[in-house]
Design an enzyme around this catalytic site. Sequence first.
Site, PDB file in Angstrom:
ATOM      1  CG  PHE A 169      44.396  29.980  33.356  1.00 20.91           C
ATOM      2  CD1 PHE A 169      43.973  28.767  32.941  1.00 20.91           C
ATOM      3  CD2 PHE A 169      44.446  30.663  34.509  1.00 20.91           C
ATOM      4  CE1 PHE A 169      43.526  28.026  33.861  1.00 20.91           C
ATOM      5  CE2 PHE A 169      44.209  29.776  35.539  1.00 20.91           C
ATOM      6  CZ  PHE A 169      43.683  28.510  35.127  1.00 20.91           C
ATOM      7  CG  ASP A 244      50.206  32.999  32.078  1.00 24.52           C
ATOM      8  OD1 ASP A 244      51.083  31.959  32.232  1.00 24.52           O
ATOM      9  OD2 ASP A 244      49.133  33.174  32.753  1.00 24.52           O
ATOM     10  CE1 TYR A 269      50.054  24.440  38.479  1.00 23.67           C
ATOM     11  CE2 TYR A 269      51.214  26.025  40.002  1.00 23.67           C
ATOM     12  CZ  TYR A 269      49.912  25.988  39.330  1.00 23.67           C
ATOM     13  OH  TYR A 269      49.230  26.702  38.673  1.00 23.67           O
ATOM     14  CE  LYS A 270      49.755  25.499  34.674  1.00 24.65           C
ATOM     15  NZ  LYS A 270      48.665  24.554  34.869  1.00 24.65           N
ATOM     16  NE  ARG A 418      44.754  20.736  29.862  1.00 29.78           N
ATOM     17  CZ  ARG A 418      45.043  21.624  30.842  1.00 29.78           C
ATOM     18  NH1 ARG A 418      45.108  23.063  29.990  1.00 29.78           N
ATOM     19  NH2 ARG A 418      45.280  21.441  31.849  1.00 29.78           N
TER      20      ARG A 418
END
Length: 459
Positions: A169, A244, A269-270, A418
């Site tokens: 990322f 991560d 937050y995911k 996605r």
Amino acid sequence: MSSTTSHLQSEQAAKRQAIADVQTSNYVFPNSAPNGEHTHATEKLNKSHALGLDKHDPIAHLIKQFEIPSNTIYLDGNSLGPLPISAKKAAMDVVEKQWGEDLITSWNKHAWIDLPTTVGDKIAPLIGAEKGQVICCDSISVNLFKLLASALQLNGSQRHIVLSQEDNFPTDLYMVEGLQQMLGTQQCSLLTCDADELETVIVEKGSEISVLMLTHVNFRSGKIHDMQKLTQLAHEQGVLVIWDLAHSAGAVPVDLDSCKVDFAVGCGYKYLNGGPGAPAFIYAAKRHIAKLKQPLTGWMGHANPFTFDPSYSPDMGIKKFLSGTPSVISMAVLSAALDLFERVNMTQIREKSVAMTTFYQQLIAQAPSLSELVLASPNKASIRGSQLAYKHPHAYALCQALIAQGIIADFRAPDILRFGFSPSFLSFEQLFDSVEKLKVIVESEQYKEPEFNRKNAVT
């Protein structure tokens, strides 16, 4: 190698395999292999299959714990989790009662000051960590800066390379680049390679590598790294490892302590459903904590912050990673959202996740009109996270057309459509209905309309 060590490694390998190849015994449907690998279709899936899967779903009760708009199928929980009802109540309580009525006394009365550690302790069992090794604070980017600087110091001046993969990322790579500019390439130098070359590079350049920094589940493809194998290989070369967990925590079982991981970061937050901009977390193995010197030495990381000592003396535990004042409202919301995980375990989450991605994959594969969607995720569900990525020349427009129909997915440049599968709030019936709408969009060529081809600021 001693027989005891060999036996322990065999047990750990068996445990990892059992998690990876979780049997979908509660979610039996045609053409599904035990490890979630897509097989050649012998029977077409239909809505009755979806309803049957929902009927036998042991964690379906969690769906009622979320506030999701009607006529919306939310396949983007891997970017932003939806609103848990408990989190909404917590937000109202912390604003109206705690802040509104009790004002500054809430730091003690409602234990605001302890939120970073209490929330960290709630996250710890979800990532295979003992309490006292996880702290909730700041963002992934800021936390990576802290850990990278700490790890580079811990591993000595003879090593300077931070190794990562090219498709990590971007923010993770950017943070290394920032440190490289600050410290110079003699102290910090970013080296990237293809994921398939990582093992070779670790062995060949091991004496120069200080830190291996990887994302456990790739944000585009969803491919899962073998955490234990890569961590062990890095350690054999004297390399420290930072993982991560942005696309793992709350969706994919990980066991940081058993894998002897050095450090990890993740966001709230995911899959943890803590709300937009929810604080992130840091994991630091207890064997390292006392020796670490993190660079952002703010007052909350002080051993005794309210003595207001002019000289910095770090806390000797995980709280040394704190810097500024905690974001109380955000952290209280995340804390309430995490309580949902008391009603489920990570094996159940993973079992439903594997079933959902496999079911969705088969639905798309059996639709002739969707043949231009090319799977960019691993075919085997056991080595991918809780998402599916498809390449398509009009991926962005397809995503926007789906959103207009109440099917919220997301786009990742340059050509990835996605779909995220959060087992806590999705049903198999919703998955079936979303593919049916996708077929209509493709067959009618709705996605070619100008409104779906105008790029938004956030994609």
